[in-house]
Motif scaffolding. Structure first.
Motif, short mmCIF file in Angstrom:
data_model
loop_
_atom_site.label_atom_id
_atom_site.label_comp_id
_atom_site.label_asym_id
_atom_site.label_seq_id
_atom_site.Cartn_x
_atom_site.Cartn_y
_atom_site.Cartn_z
N GLY A 95 0.80 -1.22 0.00
CA GLY A 95 0.00 0.00 0.00
C GLY A 95 0.83 1.26 0.00
N LEU A 96 2.17 1.14 -0.05
CA LEU A 96 3.02 2.33 0.01
C LEU A 96 3.52 2.76 -1.35
N GLY A 97 3.11 2.09 -2.43
CA GLY A 97 3.58 2.42 -3.76
C GLY A 97 2.50 3.00 -4.63
N LEU A 98 2.22 2.31 -5.73
CA LEU A 98 1.26 2.83 -6.70
C LEU A 98 -0.16 2.88 -6.14
N GLU A 99 -0.51 1.92 -5.30
CA GLU A 99 -1.83 1.93 -4.69
C GLU A 99 -2.01 3.15 -3.80
N ASN A 100 -0.96 3.49 -3.09
CA ASN A 100 -0.97 4.68 -2.23
C ASN A 100 -1.20 5.94 -3.07
N ILE A 101 -0.50 6.03 -4.19
CA ILE A 101 -0.63 7.19 -5.06
C ILE A 101 -2.04 7.29 -5.62
N ALA A 102 -2.60 6.17 -6.06
CA ALA A 102 -3.96 6.17 -6.61
C ALA A 102 -4.96 6.67 -5.57
N LYS A 103 -4.82 6.24 -4.32
CA LYS A 103 -5.74 6.67 -3.26
C LYS A 103 -5.59 8.16 -2.98
N ARG A 104 -4.34 8.64 -2.94
CA ARG A 104 -4.13 10.05 -2.64
C ARG A 104 -4.65 10.95 -3.77
N LEU A 105 -4.51 10.51 -5.01
CA LEU A 105 -5.06 11.29 -6.12
C LEU A 105 -6.57 11.38 -6.03
N GLU A 106 -7.22 10.27 -5.68
CA GLU A 106 -8.68 10.27 -5.53
C GLU A 106 -9.11 11.20 -4.41
N LEU A 107 -8.35 11.25 -3.33
CA LEU A 107 -8.69 12.12 -2.20
C LEU A 107 -8.44 13.58 -2.52
N ASN A 167 -14.30 13.30 -7.15
CA ASN A 167 -15.29 13.46 -8.24
C ASN A 167 -14.66 13.93 -9.54
N GLU A 168 -13.34 13.82 -9.67
CA GLU A 168 -12.66 14.17 -10.91
C GLU A 168 -11.86 12.95 -11.39
N TYR A 169 -11.56 12.96 -12.67
CA TYR A 169 -10.89 11.80 -13.27
C TYR A 169 -9.42 11.74 -12.88
N THR A 170 -9.02 10.64 -12.29
CA THR A 170 -7.61 10.36 -12.00
C THR A 170 -7.33 8.91 -12.39
N LYS A 171 -6.06 8.64 -12.65
CA LYS A 171 -5.72 7.29 -13.10
C LYS A 171 -4.26 7.00 -12.81
N VAL A 172 -3.98 5.78 -12.39
CA VAL A 172 -2.62 5.28 -12.27
C VAL A 172 -2.57 3.97 -13.04
N ASP A 173 -1.75 3.93 -14.08
CA ASP A 173 -1.71 2.78 -14.97
C ASP A 173 -0.29 2.21 -15.02
N PHE A 174 -0.20 0.89 -15.02
CA PHE A 174 1.08 0.19 -14.98
C PHE A 174 1.13 -0.81 -16.14
N LYS A 175 2.17 -0.68 -16.99
CA LYS A 175 2.34 -1.61 -18.10
C LYS A 175 3.78 -2.09 -18.12
N ASN A 176 3.95 -3.38 -18.36
CA ASN A 176 5.30 -3.90 -18.40
C ASN A 176 5.42 -5.04 -19.40
N SER A 177 6.64 -5.26 -19.81
CA SER A 177 6.97 -6.39 -20.68
C SER A 177 8.35 -6.87 -20.28
N VAL A 178 8.91 -7.77 -21.05
CA VAL A 178 10.24 -8.29 -20.73
C VAL A 178 11.29 -7.19 -20.81
N ASN A 179 11.08 -6.23 -21.71
CA ASN A 179 12.12 -5.23 -21.98
C ASN A 179 11.86 -3.84 -21.42
N GLU A 180 10.65 -3.55 -20.99
CA GLU A 180 10.36 -2.20 -20.52
C GLU A 180 9.18 -2.16 -19.56
#
Length: 252
Positions: A205-217, A221-234
């Motif tokens: 809860g101290l990483g990306l999930e934490n950031i998503a919660k803080r942005l919502e707070l 009632n406004e659009y916020t998003k935290v998105d994570f994408k990964n592959s073998v190389n990036e």
């Protein structure tokens, strides 16, 4: 002697007066209940805001020990390798970082300050990784005074080191891009990876999930998003939140 017409009016008054009185009392009762409900709703909103503020501040404070621990761990690795010159420079950079952090108690900062803060962290890591580390920061000048939650970019960058660069030997490439798209701020942090990460690193809860919660707070009632994408190389992490100038959000 009363005639029939005045007598009829008199009877109507006698009949209607109690009804009018009853309707008046009913209206006052309903009006009073409505006021009570509005006052209760107002108190509930105020309480909810207080709880949101408390939760936001709690989440904000949780991320800081996590960051300082990893920074000190990086400096400790220099001491173990007996790299004294770099160790001294890293400690000096850490002192600037600490001074910068405690100059303000605001729950939000500008993107410019967040990038300055992140830059200190990257200086320490550059000393540690030497030529192995290459990083690039691209910033839209229009977003420098927009607000951002503390440690957003910092956390994205730190995850790149913890989940990729520190686990494998090889070139470490990092790119930070901050830009404004219409009425939103888009923060993207890209790094080359050496293996696919199965799950989003949340650090309990101290990483990306934490950031998503803080942005919502911070932006209810406004659009916020935290998105994570990964592959073998990036690996790419993206945060989207409303474009708000500091003076508008903090009142100056």
């Amino acid at each position: 002697m009363l005639t029939i017409e005045p007598f009829s009016i008199y009877i109507m008054i006698c009949v209607l007066a109690p009804l009018l009185g009853a309707f008046t009392l009913l209206f006052l009762f309903i009006f009073e209940k409505r006021i009570d409900l509005l006052e209760q709703h107002t108190r509930e909103i105020a309480l909810e805001r207080e709880l949101q503020t408390a939760l936001y501040n709690q989440l904000n404070s949780e991320i800081q020990p996590h960051f300082f621990f990893n920074t000190l761990n990086s400096i400790l690795s220099l001491a173990r390798l007996d790299r004294k010159t770099e160790l001294i420079r890293s400690i000096e950079t850490l002192s600037k970082l600490l001074k910068f952090k405690y100059q303000t108690n605001n729950s939000v900062i500008t993107i410019e300050d967040e990038l300055t803060y992140t830059g200190y962290y990257l200086e320490i890591q550059k000393t540690r990784f030497r030529d192995r580390l290459q990083f690039q920061i691209t910033t839209d000048p229009n977003v420098k005074q927009a607000v951002i939650i503390p440690f957003l970019i910092q956390t994205f960058v730190e995850n790149a080191f913890k989940h990729a660069f520190e686990k494998h030997i090889g070139d470490a490439s990092l790119k930070i891009d901050v830009k404004k798209i219409e009425k939103e701020v888009h923060v993207t942090v890209w790094n080359n990876s050496f293996e696919s990460q199965v799950e989003i690193p949340t650090e309990g809860g101290l990483g990306l999930e934490n950031i998503a919660k803080r942005l919502e707070l911070l932006f209810p009632n406004e659009y916020t998003k935290v998105d994570f994408k990964n592959s073998v190389n990036e690996t790419t992490v993206l945060a989207i939140f409303p474009f708000v100038i500091k003076s508008d959000k903090l009142g100056g």
